[in-house]
Each structure stands twice: as C-alpha cells, then as structure tokens.
Design a protein around this motif. Structure first.
Motif, mmCIF file in Angstrom:
data_model
loop_
_atom_site.group_PDB
_atom_site.id
_atom_site.type_symbol
_atom_site.label_atom_id
_atom_site.label_comp_id
_atom_site.label_asym_id
_atom_site.label_seq_id
_atom_site.Cartn_x
_atom_site.Cartn_y
_atom_site.Cartn_z
ATOM 1 N N ALA A 92 39.879 -3.991 59.745
ATOM 2 C CA ALA A 92 39.121 -2.746 59.836
ATOM 3 C C ALA A 92 39.783 -1.678 58.987
ATOM 4 O O ALA A 92 40.994 -1.697 58.758
ATOM 5 C CB ALA A 92 39.014 -2.282 61.288
ATOM 6 N N THR A 93 38.963 -0.772 58.509
ATOM 7 C CA THR A 93 39.432 0.430 57.833
ATOM 8 C C THR A 93 38.904 1.614 58.652
ATOM 9 O O THR A 93 38.102 1.420 59.575
ATOM 10 C CB THR A 93 38.901 0.501 56.392
ATOM 11 N N PRO A 94 39.319 2.816 58.346
ATOM 12 C CA PRO A 94 38.792 3.960 59.112
ATOM 13 C C PRO A 94 37.277 4.099 59.016
ATOM 14 O O PRO A 94 36.662 4.778 59.845
ATOM 15 C CB PRO A 94 39.493 5.160 58.460
ATOM 16 N N ARG A 95 36.665 3.435 58.039
ATOM 17 C CA ARG A 95 35.222 3.602 57.828
ATOM 18 C C ARG A 95 34.380 2.487 58.427
ATOM 19 O O ARG A 95 33.233 2.701 58.822
ATOM 20 C CB ARG A 95 34.946 3.709 56.327
ATOM 21 N N ARG A 96 34.910 1.248 58.500
ATOM 22 C CA ARG A 96 34.074 0.117 58.888
ATOM 23 C C ARG A 96 34.925 -1.032 59.405
ATOM 24 O O ARG A 96 36.088 -1.185 59.017
ATOM 25 C CB ARG A 96 33.242 -0.324 57.676
ATOM 26 N N LYS A 97 34.330 -1.859 60.283
ATOM 27 C CA LYS A 97 34.970 -3.103 60.736
ATOM 28 C C LYS A 97 34.389 -4.267 59.947
ATOM 29 O O LYS A 97 33.230 -4.233 59.530
ATOM 30 C CB LYS A 97 34.717 -3.315 62.236
ATOM 31 N N PHE A 98 35.223 -5.313 59.776
ATOM 32 C CA PHE A 98 34.809 -6.446 58.955
ATOM 33 C C PHE A 98 35.107 -7.769 59.652
ATOM 34 O O PHE A 98 36.133 -7.908 60.334
ATOM 35 C CB PHE A 98 35.547 -6.446 57.605
ATOM 36 N N ILE A 99 34.214 -8.717 59.460
ATOM 37 C CA ILE A 99 34.461 -10.113 59.824
ATOM 38 C C ILE A 99 34.270 -10.931 58.549
ATOM 39 O O ILE A 99 33.204 -10.901 57.925
ATOM 40 C CB ILE A 99 33.511 -10.621 60.918
ATOM 41 N N ILE A 100 35.334 -11.656 58.142
ATOM 42 C CA ILE A 100 35.285 -12.436 56.912
ATOM 43 C C ILE A 100 35.164 -13.913 57.258
ATOM 44 O O ILE A 100 35.861 -14.410 58.133
ATOM 45 C CB ILE A 100 36.571 -12.260 56.082
ATOM 46 N N ALA A 101 34.306 -14.602 56.538
ATOM 47 C CA ALA A 101 34.224 -16.063 56.634
ATOM 48 C C ALA A 101 34.698 -16.637 55.306
ATOM 49 O O ALA A 101 34.021 -16.485 54.285
ATOM 50 C CB ALA A 101 32.801 -16.507 56.941
ATOM 51 N N ASP A 102 35.870 -17.252 55.324
ATOM 52 C CA ASP A 102 36.406 -17.882 54.114
ATOM 53 C C ASP A 102 35.868 -19.301 54.060
ATOM 54 O O ASP A 102 36.274 -20.161 54.834
ATOM 55 C CB ASP A 102 37.937 -17.882 54.159
ATOM 56 N N THR A 103 34.941 -19.554 53.153
ATOM 57 C CA THR A 103 34.260 -20.853 53.116
ATOM 58 C C THR A 103 34.842 -21.732 52.011
ATOM 59 O O THR A 103 35.327 -21.226 50.995
ATOM 60 C CB THR A 103 32.742 -20.688 52.895
ATOM 61 N N PRO A 104 34.776 -23.047 52.180
ATOM 62 C CA PRO A 104 35.350 -23.966 51.188
ATOM 63 C C PRO A 104 34.507 -24.067 49.925
ATOM 64 O O PRO A 104 33.298 -23.847 49.943
ATOM 65 C CB PRO A 104 35.400 -25.305 51.930
ATOM 66 N N GLY A 105 35.161 -24.452 48.817
ATOM 67 C CA GLY A 105 34.481 -24.537 47.543
ATOM 68 C C GLY A 105 34.066 -25.936 47.146
ATOM 69 O O GLY A 105 33.222 -26.105 46.280
ATOM 70 N N HIS A 106 34.663 -26.979 47.772
ATOM 71 C CA HIS A 106 34.341 -28.350 47.384
ATOM 72 C C HIS A 106 32.897 -28.693 47.748
ATOM 73 O O HIS A 106 32.385 -28.267 48.793
ATOM 74 C CB HIS A 106 35.277 -29.343 48.080
ATOM 75 N N ILE A 107 32.253 -29.498 46.919
ATOM 76 C CA ILE A 107 30.858 -29.847 47.136
ATOM 77 C C ILE A 107 30.667 -30.603 48.443
ATOM 78 O O ILE A 107 29.649 -30.452 49.119
ATOM 79 C CB ILE A 107 30.308 -30.672 45.945
ATOM 80 N N GLN A 108 31.681 -31.415 48.846
ATOM 81 C CA GLN A 108 31.508 -32.190 50.079
ATOM 82 C C GLN A 108 31.576 -31.320 51.326
ATOM 83 O O GLN A 108 31.275 -31.779 52.416
ATOM 84 C CB GLN A 108 32.541 -33.317 50.179
ATOM 85 N N TYR A 109 31.967 -30.051 51.159
ATOM 86 C CA TYR A 109 32.016 -29.141 52.300
ATOM 87 C C TYR A 109 30.927 -28.075 52.208
ATOM 88 O O TYR A 109 31.073 -26.980 52.747
ATOM 89 C CB TYR A 109 33.395 -28.484 52.404
ATOM 90 N N THR A 110 29.826 -28.408 51.514
ATOM 91 C CA THR A 110 28.719 -27.464 51.381
ATOM 92 C C THR A 110 28.190 -27.041 52.749
ATOM 93 O O THR A 110 27.833 -25.880 52.960
ATOM 94 C CB THR A 110 27.572 -28.082 50.550
ATOM 95 N N ARG A 111 28.148 -27.963 53.697
ATOM 96 C CA ARG A 111 27.645 -27.635 55.044
ATOM 97 C C ARG A 111 28.504 -26.544 55.684
ATOM 98 O O ARG A 111 28.008 -25.693 56.422
ATOM 99 C CB ARG A 111 27.629 -28.892 55.918
#
Length: 432
Positions: A92-111
């Motif tokens: 979070a910053t003083p202006r906004r809260k955040f939720i990050i989803a770090d997703t994989p780049g490999h094609i087999q993990y597209t799902r």
C-alpha cells in the motif's frame, strides 16, 4: 496516539481504493524482479525478508540483490529461476492499496496466468528491450483482452542493457500498439523501465530524459478504475441466508453475499430470480453496522420488506433489469486439465456465482490459436491451456450476463465430477 485518531486512520485505510493487477509476459522478462522492486521501493518488506534475500544473493555471488526471490517462493522456482505458480503480494501507498498477482511466463503455465489475470483491474505486460515482442508477449496480451482486463501497461524492461536507446523503446511501443489495436484494449500505457536498477519504477529516472510520461508507481496510484465497475445492472447473488437461532432476535432474516454490480439502497424495488417474486429493500447491513448503499465489491446482508423464499444460488436484481435465465450457454473456455481434454458429450459440474449445476458439452464450435487468432472449426477437443468456443447445456438455469458486460455474472468454472478438480474456466458470450 488517541483512540479517536487510531479509529480515524483505520476508517481511512478501509475506505482506500484497491487496485488488483497482474504481471504478464515471457520468461525472464523480469516480472518477479519488478514486483520485488515495487515492494522494496514502497518499503513494504519486513527487515528479515530483505536480509534473507540479501543473504541468498550474496551466497550466489549476484551483483545485485535478487528481488525476484521475494515472490518466487517455491523451491522449484528458486532452483530454476522461473515462476511456476501465481504468487500474490500485497502493499500500500498513502494513496491506494494493491494486490499483485505474479503470473508465470512459460506456455505450459498459461492456465496459471489466466487464473491470476481473471480478477485483475490492470495488467502489466513486460517485454525485454533486447528481445522485443515475442510470441508469449502477444499471447498474454490477447488473454488479458479476452479476460476483459480494462487497463494495460506495457513495461519495456531492461532498458539499461540497451543503454536507454530511445529508438529501441519506440520500436517496441509502436509494434505493441499496432497489435493491441486488433484487441479490445481500451486503455494502454507504455513505460520504459529497469526493474533491476529501479529506474522509472517509484520515480522518474534521469537516464530517460526523452520519456515524458509518469513513473510506474505514479501510474498505478492514479489510474482511474472506479468507472470500470458496472454500477448500472444490479446483481446480488445470494451466498447465505442469515436466520439467527436466538430468543433475543426472532424476526431477523437477511441474505448475505457480495455485490457483483450495481448499487443497492434501502427502499429500492427488487426482484428475486429464478422465482420472479418482487419486494423492496428494507435495510442493508455490514459488519460495521447498517449502510445507506452497497456497491461492488462490498459484502453485505440485504433485508427485504416481504417474506420470500430465497436460498443460496438465487439472485436479487431490478424488476426491469434482470440477467438471462438460461440453460443453454455459449462461452469461451480455457481448458486447465492436463489429464483429460474437453470433448463433446462430456459432463461436468459448473460453478457460476453462488449457483452450482451439472453441465454437458453440446458442441465445440472452434479452437482458437491465441498466437495467430485463427479459428480451427475442425478441432475435436480442447487440450491443456487451449481456448475454444463451447456450447453447454445445464441441468438448472443459470442467472447470467455476457462476460463483456459483467465479469462476475459472466464467468464460471468447470469441475470434474469424479476428482472435484477445476478443469476449465469460461467466459459467457451468449446465454438463452
């Protein structure tokens, strides 16, 4: 600090805007490093977390602290230096809260990437400045548009490795902008960055005097997301009927759930589906007490003026603005099961909002090549990570909207009846 000040700060924190965003892009484009840099620059790390990462980096002989280790938590991820599963991080910053989803780049993990981006308000697509746009960059851009992520940010990363060459940046930006024009990408921003060194992440960098746009964090703090929510179509899927078994409260009956879209207020005329019965909202309760209105994504308990038979899976809406009550559904389905493909005639459990039913695959209209956007109308099935347009027939009606109009009431998952494993995710195109 006084109790009043503490309560005021807690109330302000609760009312802060929340932005969900997902990272996307090819392998080694720096997604995990970028998130680590955001966490580091916003001072969202505990000292022991940072010390542990610094110790590992020193043991490896890394020139820089490997901030990717902050999100790559699985042993296999650390050993291979890749992201496999979706990692969620919060800051979070003083202006906004955040939720990050770090997703994989490999094609087999597209799902896994589809899972992470399905609830995102914004997608960060990273591109290695040395490599330019690659197949996976286009694939993830298409998937974010298919999932109706309303805001896209193209981060041209590793600019330090091309000496902050403006021509390299502009070539990638122009190429991606041309590709995005073919997709449904209403808002696109392009930012040159170096996640490793922190340039243009939390603040503007002097190394890119030719770049006149905002830093990444500034854009994330100020991007307008309030208008992305559907505040027109009232949709309130009922999760639970609250009927206290108490001698003190004997006449309380409330319907709990999360507002999917629209605005609910006491006194509003409403209709309950699938029965079609009508009533008025008498009150709206939350954990902090009654409120004058409810809007997405608030979780509330709605009380009605009339005694109506309502149970889990029903939906409260407006009398003249209702979703389709449909058993025949056409949808784009992303197949996630590695053991068995989707075939015509197969039966699954379908989970749509709070309603669960059984469904049979009536037809596969085409399989979509996400790289060329070619439609293969002769495809007999959908395999792992493949996407196609599918016809389904359900045992009980779904209360559904088109996905492009409402991501909550337009999305569903398919579950294998034998293993109870989620095997597919769908986006409704048409329900009748």
């Amino acid at each position: 600090m006084s109790q009043a000040t503490l309560e005021s700060e807690e109330a302000a924190a609760r009312s802060m805007d929340l932005l969900r965003f997902a990272t996307a892009g090819s392998v080694d484009d720096g997604k995990s490093t970028l998130i680590g840099r955001l966490l580091y620059d916003t001072k969202s790390l505990f000292s022991d977390q940072l010390e542990a990462v610094e110790a590992v980096s020193a043991a490896r002989g890394d020139e820089y602290t490997n901030l990717a280790l902050l999100t790559d938590g699985l042993r296999a991820e650390r050993e291979q230096g890749i992201t496999i599963d979706v990692a969620y991080r919060y800051f979070a910053t003083p202006r906004r809260k955040f939720i990050i989803a770090d997703t994989p780049g490999h094609i087999q993990y597209t799902r896994n990437m589809v899972t992470g981006a399905s609830t995102a308000d914004l997608a960060l697509i990273l591109v290695d400045a040395r490599k330019g746009l690659v197949e996976q960059s286009r694939r993830h851009a298409f998937l974010t548009s298919l999932l109706r992520v309303p805001h896209l940010v193209l981060c041209v990363n590793k600019m330090d490795l091309v000496d902050w060459d403006r021509e390299v940046y502009e070539k990638i930006a122009d190429e991606f902008t041309s590709f995005a024009a073919k997709l449904d990408a209403p808002d696109l921003t392009v930012i040159p960055i170096s996640a490793l060194e922190g340039d243009n992440i939390a603040s503007r960098s002097e190394k890119s005097p030719w770049y006149e746009g905002p830093s990444l964090l500034h854009h994330l703090e100020h991007v307008h997301i309030a208008s992305d929510r559907n505040l027109v179509d009232v949709r309130f899927p009922v999760q639970y009927v609250i009927r206290p078994q108490s001698t003190v409260v004997t006449d309380y009956r409330g319907y709990a759930g999360q507002v999917a879209s629209g605005v609910l207020k006491p006194g509003d005329d409403v209709m309950v589906l699938p029965s079609g019965m009508t009533s008025k909202i008498s009150a709206i309760d939350t954990a902090d007490g009654p409120v004058d209105e409810a809007f997405p994504p608030m979780s509330v308990t709605v009380r009605l003026a009339d005694e109506i038979d309502i149970s889990r899976g029903d939906m409260i809406c407006r009398p003249n603005n209702a979703p389709a009550v449909a058993q025949d559904v056409e949808a784009m389905v992303c197949w996630m099961d590695e053991t068995a493909p989707l075939r015509v005639g197969a039966k699954y459990t379908i989970k749509h909002t709070t309603r669960t039913a059984r469904a049979v695959v009536r037809g596969l209209q085409y399989r979509l090549d996400v790289n060329t956007l070619h439609r293969d109308e002769t495809a007999p099935q959908l395999g792992l990570n493949e996407i196609g347009r599918v016809k389904l027939r359900t045992t009980i009606p779904l209360l559904a909207d088109e996905y492009r109009r409402n991501r909550t009431t337009g999305g569903f998952i398919l579950i294998d009846e034998a293993t109870n494993r989620t095997v597919g995710a769908g986006m409704i195109i048409e329900a009748q």
